[in-house]
Design an enzyme around this catalytic site. Structure first.
Site, PDB file in Angstrom:
ATOM      1  CD1 TRP A 180      49.094  38.070  37.911  1.00 26.10           C
ATOM      2  CD2 TRP A 180      48.008  38.395  35.969  1.00 26.10           C
ATOM      3  NE1 TRP A 180      47.746  37.925  38.142  1.00 26.10           N
ATOM      4  CE2 TRP A 180      47.062  38.118  36.979  1.00 26.10           C
ATOM      5  CE3 TRP A 180      47.563  38.624  34.669  1.00 26.10           C
ATOM      6  CZ2 TRP A 180      45.688  38.080  36.720  1.00 26.10           C
ATOM      7  CZ3 TRP A 180      46.197  38.580  34.403  1.00 26.10           C
ATOM      8  CH2 TRP A 180      45.280  38.314  35.426  1.00 26.10           C
ATOM      9  CE  LYS A 223      43.821  39.972  40.383  1.00 28.23           C
ATOM     10  NZ  LYS A 223      43.485  40.368  39.022  1.00 28.23           N
ATOM     11  CG  ASP A 254      48.956  45.160  40.890  1.00 28.44           C
ATOM     12  OD1 ASP A 254      48.191  45.872  41.560  1.00 28.44           O
ATOM     13  OD2 ASP A 254      48.849  45.034  39.652  1.00 28.44           O
ATOM     14  CG  HIS A 257      47.536  42.056  42.430  1.00 27.95           C
ATOM     15  ND1 HIS A 257      48.269  41.393  41.483  1.00 27.95           N
ATOM     16  CD2 HIS A 257      46.589  42.722  41.748  1.00 27.95           C
ATOM     17  CE1 HIS A 257      47.799  41.657  40.278  1.00 27.95           C
ATOM     18  NE2 HIS A 257      46.777  42.478  40.423  1.00 27.95           N
ATOM     19  CG  HIS A 281      52.324  45.936  38.067  1.00 24.69           C
ATOM     20  ND1 HIS A 281      51.613  44.954  37.433  1.00 24.69           N
ATOM     21  CD2 HIS A 281      53.430  46.154  37.301  1.00 24.69           C
ATOM     22  CE1 HIS A 281      52.267  44.575  36.341  1.00 24.69           C
ATOM     23  NE2 HIS A 281      53.374  45.280  36.241  1.00 24.69           N
ATOM     24  CG  ASP A 289      43.537  44.294  40.895  1.00 28.20           C
ATOM     25  OD1 ASP A 289      44.144  45.369  41.029  1.00 28.20           O
ATOM     26  OD2 ASP A 289      43.850  43.423  40.062  1.00 28.20           O
ATOM     27  CG  ASP A 291      43.855  47.345  37.668  1.00 29.16           C
ATOM     28  OD1 ASP A 291      45.001  47.457  38.124  1.00 29.16           O
ATOM     29  OD2 ASP A 291      43.308  46.250  37.473  1.00 29.16           O
TER      30      ASP A 291
END
Ligand SMILES: C[C@H](O)[C@H](O)[C@@H](O)C(=O)CO
Ligand SMILES: [Mn+2]
Length: 414
Positions: A180, A223, A254, A257, A281, A289, A291
């Site tokens: 990434w 992303k 992800d 993303h 992910h 994003d 997380d």
């Protein structure tokens, strides 16, 4: 009758075999990400924030500050999670007295991780680190217009692949090496194509040396945007989807993303037609994003259901990607990883034959009735049984254990 026995009967009435579901769940490794344990700081003996548009926020005490602390936290966390799992290491988590720059890292800088992983019976995955470095301060690495910067990162990427391949060889289990890069532009670029051609050429150079797929599996992660790269991400979804297909690599999806209303669950079957293997992910974006630690919510359930329904478990590497510094780092790992497992368990407990038959027969009423009635079934009892059999705590005991461990690391401070 025990709660589990009742549950077995309740699921059997829907023609669902709980024992088969538990056996399958036990065999699914989740790759737990090392960077939740220290707020994405790493051990390169230099200070600085993560950069690259990602950031852990919060100041809860107990962050791991050394490889030994991180390993202790991981050991505790794995002991709270049923099954045998993997650890996803980033290159900036080297464990060495030496201080090699990113273009000089070698396998020896990660050897202690391998020795430790063997003792823990866990697999290892790897990632080159293309952020948190002066040569990434322009938010451009492999696509930088300056050839010398690109060369630096190409060398880092090559070395990471060599290290990952050696890890895979040592561990007897293919190491997924996920690429990434944060590359992008804050404001609208005029020559996106030039940037994408540079990224493509750098990736080609980096991945040109071939490795045995039994040891190394290359993955690329797209992303949508990041902080500071709002206008354009060079490695967009379309860029990497095409690249992964052309190069027979894993595509990393992800969950944070994509546009906020997109769920990667819908993409899995689509990309599975063109790719041999996929990397996930699993994350929880909130407005961006962000997380957040994953919950047992509809998004995660949808991903798990697709993996089971499309029979993709065997060819999907499930990795996690979240980091929250406002809570206990170990509790975050444990809660998030267990939630992924709980989602998989629910997916494995679906009456898939009946559901698929109803759908194929355009009987959408039955499909809806079944999915909604299934929600009342005793999933908790099956999960508790799994935890008991795997000798890990559940419920109040889990909370007591998580609290006690957190109390033992509080003196570390931030
Ligand atoms: C630390 C990871 O490589 C990183 O989170 C990456 O996977 C990502 O998702 C960046 O937004
Ligand atoms: Mn990610």
């Amino acid at each position: 009758m025990s709660e589990y026995k009742n549950a077995v009967d309740a699921f059997a009435a829907w023609d669902v075999d709980t024992e088969a579901a538990l056996a399958r769940l036990k065999s699914i490794p989740i790759s737990m990400h090392c960077w939740q344990g220290d707020d994405v700081v790493g051990f390169e003996k230099k200070s600085g924030s993560s950069g690259g548009g990602i950031q852990a926020t919060g100041n809860h005490p107990g962050r791991a500050r050394t490889p030994d602390e991180l390993r202790a936290d991981l050991e505790f966390s794995y002991s709270m999670i049923p099954g045998n799992h993997r650890l996803n290491l980033h290159a900036m988590y080297l464990d060495s007295d030496e201080t090699p720059d990113r273009d000089a890292i070698e396998y020896k800088h990660f050897e202690t991780w391998v020795e430790w992983a063997k003792t823990q019976n866990i697999g290892l995955d790897f990632n080159p680190t293309f952020f948190a470095h002066a040569k990434a301060d322009d938010n451009l690495t492999l696509s930088h217009p300056d050839q010398s910067i690109r060369d630096f990162w190409i060398e880092h990427g090559k070395r990471s692949r060599d290290i990952a391949a050696q890890i895979g060889r040592e561990m007897g289990s293919a190491c997924v090496n996920n690429i990434w890069v944060p590359d992008g532009y804050k404001d609208t670029p005029v020559d996106r194509l030039a940037a994408r051609k540079r990224l493509e050429a750098s990736l080609d150079a980096m991945t040109e040396p071939s490795h045995d797929k039994a040891h190394l599996l290359d993955a690329v992660e797209s992303k949508l945007f990041g902080i500071g790269v709002e206008a354009c991400t060079v490695g967009s979804h379309e860029f990497y989807l095409g690249y992964a297909i052309r190069k027979q690599m894993l595509l990393c999806l992800d969950m944070g993303h994509f546009h906020p209303t997109e769920n990667i669950a819908d993409k899995l079957s689509a990309v599975s037609l063109s790719l041999d293997r996929i990397l996930l992910h699993v994350s929880r974006p909130m407005r961006w994003d962000s997380d957040h630690v994953i919950l047992l919510n509809d998004d995660i359930l949808a991903v798990a259901q697709e993996l089971v329904s499309a029979d993709m478990l065997e060819r999907t590497s499930i990795g996690l990607d979240f980091f929250d510094a406002t809570i206990s780092r170990t509790a975050a790992w444990v809660i998030g990883t267990r939630n992924m497992q709980k989602a998989l368990l629910r997916a494995l407990l679906q009456p898939l034959k009946q559901l698929k038959k109803a759908e194929a027969g355009l009987d959408f009423t039955s499909r809806l009735m079944i999915t909604e009635e299934m929600k009342d079934l005793p999933y908790g009892a099956v999960w508790s049984e799994f935890c008991n059999r795997m000798d890990v705590p559940n419920g109040l005991q889990l909370i007591r254990d998580l609290d006690a461990y957190q109390a033992s690391v509080t003196e570390r401070g931030m």
